[in-house]
Design a protein around this motif. Structure first.
Motif, short mmCIF file in Angstrom:
data_model
loop_
_atom_site.label_atom_id
_atom_site.label_comp_id
_atom_site.label_asym_id
_atom_site.label_seq_id
_atom_site.Cartn_x
_atom_site.Cartn_y
_atom_site.Cartn_z
N UNK A 1 -0.66 -6.56 1.81
CA UNK A 1 -0.94 -7.34 1.28
C UNK A 1 -2.42 -8.34 0.55
N UNK A 2 -3.19 -7.64 1.20
CA UNK A 2 -4.50 -7.39 0.61
C UNK A 2 -4.49 -7.14 -0.89
N UNK A 3 -4.09 -5.24 -0.66
CA UNK A 3 -4.22 -5.19 -1.73
C UNK A 3 -3.51 -5.53 -3.04
N UNK A 4 -2.67 -5.94 -2.60
CA UNK A 4 -1.82 -6.89 -3.23
C UNK A 4 -2.24 -8.23 -4.22
N UNK A 5 -2.92 -9.15 -3.09
CA UNK A 5 -3.96 -10.26 -3.59
C UNK A 5 -4.98 -9.66 -4.67
N UNK A 6 -5.79 -8.72 -4.20
CA UNK A 6 -6.38 -8.26 -5.13
C UNK A 6 -5.87 -7.82 -6.69
N UNK A 7 -4.80 -7.27 -6.38
CA UNK A 7 -4.12 -6.95 -7.82
C UNK A 7 -3.42 -8.31 -8.34
N UNK B 1 5.67 0.71 6.16
CA UNK B 1 4.51 0.12 5.49
C UNK B 1 3.06 1.29 6.90
N UNK B 2 2.36 0.29 7.23
CA UNK B 2 1.30 0.79 7.86
C UNK B 2 1.41 0.61 10.06
N UNK B 3 2.47 -1.00 9.78
CA UNK B 3 3.36 -1.01 10.68
C UNK B 3 4.27 -0.17 11.09
N UNK B 4 4.61 0.50 10.52
CA UNK B 4 5.37 1.95 10.60
C UNK B 4 7.42 1.13 10.65
N UNK B 5 7.85 -0.30 9.47
CA UNK B 5 8.58 -0.93 9.19
C UNK B 5 8.97 -0.23 7.10
N UNK B 6 10.22 -0.67 7.19
CA UNK B 6 10.29 0.10 5.91
C UNK B 6 10.07 -1.23 4.93
N UNK B 7 9.96 -0.93 4.04
CA UNK B 7 9.94 -2.08 2.73
C UNK B 7 10.53 -3.04 2.15
N UNK B 8 10.55 -4.86 3.02
CA UNK B 8 11.22 -5.21 2.55
C UNK B 8 10.61 -6.64 1.29
N UNK B 9 9.46 -6.37 1.34
CA UNK B 9 8.94 -7.52 0.51
C UNK B 9 8.94 -7.11 -0.50
N UNK B 10 9.70 -8.54 -1.98
CA UNK B 10 9.59 -7.66 -3.06
C UNK B 10 9.05 -7.90 -4.05
N UNK B 11 8.03 -7.98 -3.19
CA UNK B 11 6.68 -8.25 -4.91
C UNK B 11 6.39 -6.59 -4.14
N UNK B 12 6.20 -6.52 -3.29
CA UNK B 12 5.71 -4.35 -3.30
C UNK B 12 6.47 -3.89 -3.76
N UNK B 13 7.97 -3.71 -4.09
CA UNK B 13 9.40 -3.47 -3.97
C UNK B 13 8.59 -3.65 -5.88
N UNK B 14 9.25 -4.31 -6.19
CA UNK B 14 9.06 -4.66 -7.49
C UNK B 14 7.10 -3.85 -8.40
#
Length: 442
Positions: A429-435, A80-93
């Protein structure tokens, strides 16, 4: 996967063979999430895969692309933009679902909105005039992106009727919008190249902006300001024995860099057969092995120079200079016209803009410089904030020159760079919100 009763075994086999296989792994790398995509090789499929990741504002730290015969394998190391691995299941799915259903070349609807496409010569205050015309014609801007490069401006705006909230379909109204916007874009000296177009559907917004600026031949125009020492370096050589043209790009790393380069190569009708992307600190190193769609490499010096120019332009278009200002305030008719007029009256020039709305809130981003393209005076920025609303308009990034000066005093893994990235942490999360995948991104 559920099969229709009418499908025979052969059709099921074809579907299995042509459907991309997606694997997302958080165990392989300690620094990034690894996304693997295996699929049958099709023109534009690499661009579609990169687009899925960049639309979520993910950073691609490394990537390996390879095609073997008719099969294609992509491996992306993303954070993500903070340099962290992806852990949000909604993003991964969402990534798994989107990459597993790629359809190269598809267009996207405008969600009941009318799309306005604008091209012309950039000048200070132009955006203010455009938004003033739209407000006067009772057009509400719901979403928009504005790019400037080498003295040219391109924009894609999605609008609706202010009174009815419906798309604008009346032919006479559309003709008035096109005519008035064309007059604004023409100014005093851009009679031939100013263009406007209205449609009800459009391809991916940023892909279309690249296409518009490419068609406008912005890459051939001289920059208004001399480029700094951090301009992208592009080289093109032929590997005669293997029949490839080898393209190398070295530049400052940033979000969506790979998308911009692959988009331009695709639009120029080149196919990427192999590629390696690496990042180190704030630098990016990209290498592509390409051929024409007919299987031949680059065959002349003019063509080689054109590829270099186009890729340099692709990198520079989104690398906007200036202070990043974020506006979050209740949306209203004429808001954009008022805000950009305030910028113009205070000598600020908008080099790039991203306009969006969420419910009854306006969420806008502007990159601004002074009238000649230099860093804006902080006192002037503060004066503008006072006029628009200090709590509504916030400064989110330092000008590039100041940023680099500060970064030299800090460790490469911390300091100002980390602060800037932290301020952008909610964008996925903003992009997921718009999606429509989550209810809020606060």
């Amino acid at each position: 996967m559920e099969w229709s009763a009418c499908l025979d075994e052969y059709e099921k086999l074809v579907i299995r063979m042509t459907t991309p296989r997606v694997v997302i792994d958080n165990a392989v790398s300690s620094k990034a999430t690894v996304v693997k995509v295996d699929s049958a090789r099709k023109h534009r499929i690499l661009l579609e895969a990169v687009q899925v990741l960049t639309d979520l504002n993910l950073s691609i730290k490394k990537a390996y692309i390879s095609s073997d015969g008719r099969w294609f394998m992509d491996v992306f190391h993303v954070t993500d933009l903070n340099g962290n691995k992806l852990t949000d299941e909604s993003v991964i799915n969402y990534i798994e679902q989107s990459l597993g259903t790629i359809h190269p070349g598809k267009t996207t609807g405008s969600n009941g909105l009318t799309a306005l496409e604008l091209t012309g010569t950039d000048r200070i205050g132009l955006l203010s005039e455009v938004f003033a015309v739209l407000a006067d014609l009772q057009c509400s801007v719901v979403d928009a992106k504005v790019w400037t490069h080498n003295g040219r401006i391109a924009s894609l705006m999605y609008v609706k009727d202010c009174n009815s909230g419906s798309p604008i379909e009346d032919t006479q109204h559309i003709d008035r919008i096109e005519a008035r916007l064309r007059n604004v874009l023409k100014g005093d000296n851009d009679i031939r190249s100013a263009k406007t177009m209205v449609s009800m559907a459009i391809t991916h917004t940023e892909r279309r902006l690249h296409q518009v600026m490419f068609a406008d031949r912005d890459y051939e125009r001289k920059p208004i300001l001399q480029p700094g020492g951090d301009s992208p370096v592009v080289t093109v050589q032929n590997w005669v024995e293997r029949g490839y043209s080898v393209v190398n790009v070295q530049c400052k790393d940033r979000t969506k860099l790979l998308f911009d380069v692959v988009c331009t190569l695709t639009d120029m009708e080149y196919i990427v057969f192999h590629a390696t992307i690496n990042t180190a600190g704030d630098r990016a190193y990209l290498e592509f092995y390409i051929r024409h769609t007919d299987g031949t490499p680059i065959s002349s010096e003019p063509e080689r120079q054109r590829v270099i120019q186009c890729l340099q332009a692709a990198v520079e278009r989104r690398a906007s200079e200036g202070v990043r200002l974020e506006l979050c305030t209740p949306d209203r008719q004429g808001l954009l016209a008022d805000v950009t007029r305030t910028f113009r009256e205070n000598g600020l020039n908008v080099t790039r803009a991203e306009i969006s709305t969420a419910g009854d809130m306006a969420l806008n981003v502007f990159y601004v410089t002074d009238a000649v393209g230099n860093a804006a005076d902080p006192k002037l920025i503060e004066s503008v904030r006072q006029k628009i609303g200090v709590s509504n308009l916030k400064v989110k990034e330092l000008p590039p020159l100041i940023y680099h000066q500060e970064a030299e005093r800090e460790d490469q893994t911390a300091g100002v760079a980390g602060t800037v990235l932290l301020s952008l942490g909610s964008l996925v999360k903003k992009n997921l919100y718009h999606l429509g995948l989550i209810r809020s991104y606060s």
